[in-house]
Design an enzyme around this catalytic site. Structure first.
Site, PDB file in Angstrom:
ATOM      1  N   LYS A 138       0.840  -1.191   0.000  1.00  0.00           N
ATOM      2  CA  LYS A 138       0.000   0.000   0.000  1.00  0.00           C
ATOM      3  C   LYS A 138       0.874   1.239   0.000  1.00  0.00           C
ATOM      4  O   LYS A 138       2.019   1.133   0.446  1.00  0.00           O
ATOM      5  CB  LYS A 138      -0.955   0.026   1.201  1.00  0.00           C
ATOM      6  CG  LYS A 138      -0.354  -0.255   2.576  1.00  0.00           C
ATOM      7  CD  LYS A 138       0.854   0.437   3.084  1.00  0.00           C
ATOM      8  CE  LYS A 138       0.751   1.913   3.345  1.00  0.00           C
ATOM      9  NZ  LYS A 138       2.068   2.491   3.850  1.00  0.00           N
ATOM     10  N   TYR A 224      -4.255   4.114   6.639  1.00  0.00           N
ATOM     11  CA  TYR A 224      -4.706   3.120   7.634  1.00  0.00           C
ATOM     12  C   TYR A 224      -6.012   3.578   8.286  1.00  0.00           C
ATOM     13  O   TYR A 224      -6.894   2.772   8.545  1.00  0.00           O
ATOM     14  CB  TYR A 224      -3.640   2.908   8.711  1.00  0.00           C
ATOM     15  CG  TYR A 224      -2.479   2.068   8.258  1.00  0.00           C
ATOM     16  CD1 TYR A 224      -2.428   0.700   8.539  1.00  0.00           C
ATOM     17  CD2 TYR A 224      -1.428   2.616   7.546  1.00  0.00           C
ATOM     18  CE1 TYR A 224      -1.358  -0.081   8.121  1.00  0.00           C
ATOM     19  CE2 TYR A 224      -0.360   1.848   7.119  1.00  0.00           C
ATOM     20  CZ  TYR A 224      -0.335   0.502   7.408  1.00  0.00           C
ATOM     21  OH  TYR A 224       0.710  -0.269   6.981  1.00  0.00           O
TER      22      TYR A 224
END
Ligand code: NAD
Length: 378
Positions: A138, A224
């Site tokens: 990511k 996140y």
């Protein structure tokens, strides 16, 4: 149809040093205890930086179905030393220029891409063209257009694509998701999440270079909070507001010449849930996600470290600490999951489409910040 398998992040690091050291000390021992007949997916690790060296390479020893079989690096000395440490033949060391030759290496089924964000798209597309499955870190890429190209390239080559959302494989987190989904605490009303650390200016940080990172803390660690709001609610946001702070005075912090220092954003979900999220590269490490429900509160604190995630719920009856939930090697869990998907021809829990959703939302967060207007998301 069966799938064909070609034969100053210091805070993060501190929390994982013990497990990494243990893993690095015992990979051979663990490998010997596995049944010889079991097929193990072979991975080429692309980019020998902090993540691949300190987390991913040691994590293989905690998997039953995965092994490192090749390395891709611009630093031959480093690659040779790691190859020796992990029993990878020197003939399976590649550079970024010889990367496409992976197609001739039958020991490599998949690549694990841990490169600066701007390079994810190119190395995914080249891996797919070489017939390899792709596990990419990511954020998936710097633009939704690049994400789409990655998905299309893997589809065209009939290869699987997974994005490294490690929290989705972490048991405190999955317990929180199940608890909220069970409805025992009533409906979710509000979420608050923060994820920040105080970034070091050295070594020269690609994270502080917008071309390579795609942005500041939002794309690196704020993602996140964003992903947590989505997995904790099971809903997709429809409205976004945001603000960035980037110091501009001539004598201001040189770390933030190119990327923002901090971002705060709010999300509104279809059921009326509101979330407030904050992320910064300028204060001491913090990572939390708190979900306020009608009849109780679910608290993941810390919510995002490599090890030591903690879950607590609070109702009128009292506080419950989920102390029985074990800490796991999140990176090993992710690798095992992807390998299992390859062995059983299943779609990964966090496929390319999941990465694309976050990158689209990140684009909307930046749009909301620059326009100072609410952005409506389809
Ligand atoms: P890093 O800087 O430690 O490593 C990057 C690697 O890429 C290095 O080996 C470097 O030599 C190589 N590289 C090749 N071309 C480069 C270039 N043009 N500029 C800079 N480096 C170049 O970074 P990292 O912390 O290992 O992060 C790598 C990726 O992993 C990022 O996408 C990051 O978001 C992701 N990440 C994910 C997690 C997680 O918990 N899932 C944690 C850390 C990093």
């Amino acid at each position: 149809m069966p799938i064909s398998l070609s034969p100053s992040r210091r805070q993060f690091l501190q929390s994982t040093l013990a497990s990494a050291a243990l893993a690095a000390a015992s990979p051979t021992l663990l490998a010997q205890s596995q049944p010889a007949s079991a097929k193990k997916i072979g991975y080429a690790l692309v980019g020998l930086g902090q993540l691949n060296i300190h987390q991913i390479l040691p994590a293989f020893a905690h998997t039953q179905n995965s092994r490192p079989t090749a390395l891709v690096s611009g630093h031959p000395e480093k690659a040779r030393a790691l190859a020796r440490q992990y029993n990878i033949p020197e003939s399976s060391i590649y550079t970024y220029e010889t990367y496409d030759k992976l197609k001739d290496n039958a020991e490599v089924d998949a690549v694990y891409i841990a490169l600066p964000n701007s390079m994810h798209a190119e190395y995914t597309i080249r891996a797919a063209a070489a017939g390899k499955h792709v596990f990419c870190e990511k954020p998936m890429a710097n633009t939704p257009e690049d994400c789409r190209k990655m998905i299309d390239a893997c589809k065209k080559a009939d290869r699987k694509l997974m994005i490294g959302y490690r929290m989705r494989y972490e048991p405190h987190t999955t317990t929180a998701i199940d608890l909220i989904k069970s409805g025992s605490l009533g409906k979710v009303k509000l979420i608050q999440s923060v994820h920040s650390f105080n970034i070091a200016p050295t070594p020269p940080q690609w994270r502080l270079d917008k071309k390579r990172s795609g942005g500041g803390p939002l794309v690196d660690i704020g993602i996140y909070c964003l992903n947590a709001c989505r997995y904790l609610t099971g809903e997709e946001p429809t409205e976004i507001t945001a603000q960035n702070f980037q110091p501009t005075a001539p004598d201001s912090d040189p770390r933030f010449k190119d990327v923002e220092e901090s971002t705060v954003f709010t999300l509104k979900f279809p059921s009326g849930i509101l979330a407030t999220c904050s992320t910064s590269y300028a204060h001491m490490y913090e990572g939390r996600a708190t979900v306020y429900c009608e009849k109780g509160t679910v608290d993941l604190n810390p919510a995002f470290p490599y090890q030591g995630v903690r879950l607590k719920s609070r109702t009128r009856e009292g506080i419950k600490n989920y102390e029985e939930i074990p800490d796991v090697d999140q990176f090993a869990k992710e690798l095992e999951h992807f390998s299992q998907c390859l062995l059983e021809n299943k779609t990964p829990r966090t496929p390319g489409e999941e990465g694309l959703k976050d990158v689209r939302l990140i684009q909307s967060i930046y749009q909301a910040a620059s326009s100072s207007k609410t952005v409506h998301v389809e």
